[in-house]
Every structure is written in structure tokens, then in C-alpha cells.
Design a protein around this motif. Structure first.
Motif, mmCIF file in Angstrom:
data_model
loop_
_atom_site.group_PDB
_atom_site.id
_atom_site.type_symbol
_atom_site.label_atom_id
_atom_site.label_comp_id
_atom_site.label_asym_id
_atom_site.label_seq_id
_atom_site.Cartn_x
_atom_site.Cartn_y
_atom_site.Cartn_z
ATOM 1 N N ARG A 27 -2.668 37.411 54.060
ATOM 2 C CA ARG A 27 -3.977 37.015 53.803
ATOM 3 C C ARG A 27 -4.539 36.262 54.875
ATOM 4 N N ALA A 28 -3.785 35.496 55.942
ATOM 5 C CA ALA A 28 -4.599 34.984 56.947
ATOM 6 C C ALA A 28 -5.026 35.918 58.022
ATOM 7 N N VAL A 29 -4.249 37.041 57.923
ATOM 8 C CA VAL A 29 -4.722 38.211 58.958
ATOM 9 C C VAL A 29 -6.247 38.722 58.457
ATOM 10 N N GLU A 30 -6.286 38.890 57.001
ATOM 11 C CA GLU A 30 -7.561 39.381 56.555
ATOM 12 C C GLU A 30 -8.419 38.251 56.429
ATOM 13 N N ALA A 31 -8.223 37.292 56.198
ATOM 14 C CA ALA A 31 -9.204 35.969 56.267
ATOM 15 C C ALA A 31 -9.792 35.980 57.862
ATOM 16 N N LEU A 32 -8.992 35.979 58.669
ATOM 17 C CA LEU A 32 -9.380 35.724 60.157
ATOM 18 C C LEU A 32 -10.175 37.008 60.758
ATOM 19 N N GLY A 33 -9.690 38.394 60.163
ATOM 20 C CA GLY A 33 -10.262 39.590 60.730
ATOM 21 C C GLY A 33 -9.829 39.845 61.923
ATOM 22 N N VAL A 34 -8.509 39.750 62.088
ATOM 23 C CA VAL A 34 -7.953 40.184 63.391
ATOM 24 C C VAL A 34 -6.988 41.395 63.050
ATOM 25 N N ASP A 35 -6.671 41.931 64.343
ATOM 26 C CA ASP A 35 -5.675 43.124 64.443
ATOM 27 C C ASP A 35 -4.286 42.894 64.319
ATOM 28 N N ASP A 36 -3.709 42.664 63.335
ATOM 29 C CA ASP A 36 -2.267 42.437 63.281
ATOM 30 C C ASP A 36 -1.155 43.101 64.155
ATOM 31 N N THR A 37 -1.571 44.333 64.608
ATOM 32 C CA THR A 37 -0.812 45.226 65.390
ATOM 33 C C THR A 37 -0.791 44.626 67.079
ATOM 34 N N ASP A 38 -1.955 43.862 67.134
ATOM 35 C CA ASP A 38 -1.722 43.294 68.543
ATOM 36 C C ASP A 38 -0.777 41.772 68.544
ATOM 37 N N PRO A 39 0.277 41.943 69.474
ATOM 38 C CA PRO A 39 1.182 41.156 69.407
ATOM 39 C C PRO A 39 0.573 39.604 69.541
ATOM 40 N N VAL A 40 -0.299 39.615 70.378
ATOM 41 C CA VAL A 40 -0.897 37.921 70.409
ATOM 42 C C VAL A 40 -1.380 37.648 69.276
ATOM 43 N N ALA A 41 -2.324 38.374 68.817
ATOM 44 C CA ALA A 41 -2.937 38.042 67.360
ATOM 45 C C ALA A 41 -1.877 37.866 66.114
ATOM 46 N N HIS A 42 -0.818 38.635 66.224
ATOM 47 C CA HIS A 42 -0.160 38.575 65.268
ATOM 48 C C HIS A 42 0.855 37.138 65.607
ATOM 49 N N HIS A 43 1.310 36.663 66.775
ATOM 50 C CA HIS A 43 1.852 35.347 66.898
ATOM 51 C C HIS A 43 1.007 34.039 66.715
ATOM 52 N N LEU A 44 -0.316 34.343 67.219
ATOM 53 C CA LEU A 44 -1.300 33.312 66.836
ATOM 54 C C LEU A 44 -1.500 33.011 65.459
ATOM 55 N N VAL A 45 -1.564 34.025 64.575
ATOM 56 C CA VAL A 45 -1.646 33.800 63.060
ATOM 57 C C VAL A 45 -0.380 33.185 62.580
#
Length: 204
Positions: A144-162
Motif C-alpha cells: 500500500r505504501a509503495v502504491e501511495a508513494l508511486g515508486v518502483d519497488d523493484t529498485d532496492p533503494v526505493a524498497h528500503h526507503l519505503v
């Protein structure tokens, strides 16, 4: 066309929902020890026998209440996401998402779940039930957080930031259990949201 069984089924569903809501309220307000089947049944306005008809054991009742909490929060999150899409953008959107995540960990739902987690830590049988639920809840919260923020969760940096944002939200929720931490929490949300938005490359 209505069937003769529908009124009874409706009453059964209504009774079940009252029991689940009463369980959440008891856990959040008076803690694990007080949230017995008898107390929950009285609070829900049903007999203990009726409560045990729906939930034969206390563990059944608690597990179902956690699932009900998760479903309730999931629906709330969907409504919040729809509102965000219509109303805000840019860093304001990021802050609104972060604030919403933190709010979910300062709600009565989280306080009720915390009572169960704490007890499960010392109860192997309950822990066996709760750990898979918690893992499922965690994955759904991240999604849900990934969708709300509109980020690419396959990106390790984005994944860990979320994930760091969710961990921060949980920590702020814990800090609010004993005392009102709202003033400090607001400042942290603002600062982290600005940091997160920049770190994610201002996706919006």
C-alpha cells in the motif's frame, strides 16, 4: 427474492461483527488480561454461549479480530489513497502518505494489535497463529505504501526507503502508547517526508 434463512444469517453476521469490534475495543482500552470471551460478549451485548458459537476459543476470537482489524485498515487506506489522488501532489502528497502511515500506527487498531503481539511473545501457541498474520499484514502495508508513494519497488533503494518509513511509523506509534507524542511526531513526519521525497527522486 428473500429466503427464510436470510434474517438469521444477517443476525449471525451482525453478532459476529459486534464481537470482533468489542474485542478490539477491549484490547485497546483495557489490555489483554481483561479481553476475555465473557467480557467481550457482555460488551457486545450477546451471551457467552453465542460468542463461543462463533469463536469456540479465545485464540479463535483474537485471531479473527486481528484479521478484522487488518481488513478495516485496508479499506480505510484505499479511501485515503483515493482522496490523495484527487487533492494533493508533490511533496505535500509524500507528507500526506507518511502522515497516514503513522496515523495507522497510533490508532486504537494498532494499540489493540500491540496487546496481542506482546502476549504472543510469551505464548508459543498464540505466536504460531500470529506470526503468519503479521507477515501478511506487513507485506500488504508495504504494498500500500509503495502504491501511495508511486515508486518502483523493484529498485532496492526505493524498497528500503519505503520499509524504513514503515519502521519509523511503527516506532512513532509505540512512542504514543504511554504519552501523547503528537507534537514531536508532527515535526518528525514533516522532516522525514521532505527527506524521503528528495531521496525518492521526487517521483511526483
Amino acid at each position: 427474492m428473500a429466503t427464510p434463512h436470510e434474517p438469521k444469517q444477517d443476525r449471525s453476521r451482525a453478532t459476529r461483527q459486534r464481537l470482533l469490534e468489542a474485542t478490539i475495543d477491549c484490547l485497546a482500552e483495557t489490555g489483554w488480561a481483561a479481553a476475555t470471551v465473557a467480557v467481550v460478549a457482555e460488551r457486545a451485548g450477546v451471551s457467552r454461549g453465542a460468542a463461543q458459537h462463533h469463536f469456540p476459543t479465545r485464540e479463535d476470537l483474537i485471531t479473527a479480530a486481528l484479521e478484522y482489524m487488518f481488513d478495516t485498515r485496508n479499506e480505510q487506506a484505499k479511501e485515503e489513497a483515493a482522496t490523495l489522488t484527487e487533492q494533493v501532489d508533490g511533496v505535500a502528497r509524500t507528507e500526506a502518505v507518511v502522515a497516514g502511515l503513522v496515523e495507522s500506527y497510533t490508532s486504537s487498531l494498532f494499540k489493540a494489535a500491540l496487546q496481542v503481539w506482546t502476549h504472543a511473545a510469551a505464548d508459543p501457541a498464540l505466536r504460531e497463529r500470529i506470526v503468519p498474520l503479521e507477515a501478511r499484514f506487513g507485506r500488504a502495508s508495504h504494498r500500500r505504501a509503495v502504491e501511495a508513494l508511486g515508486v518502483d519497488d523493484t529498485d532496492p533503494v526505493a524498497h528500503h526507503l519505503v520499509q524504513a518509513t514503515l519502521d519509523l511509523a511503527r516506532g512513532l506509534g509505540l512512542a504514543d502508547v504511554l504519552t501523547d507524542d503528537s507534537a514531536r511526531r508532527k515535526e518528525i513526519i514533516q522532516q522525514w517526508s521532505a527527506t524521503l521525497h528528495a531521496a525518492l527522486g521526487a517521483p511526483r
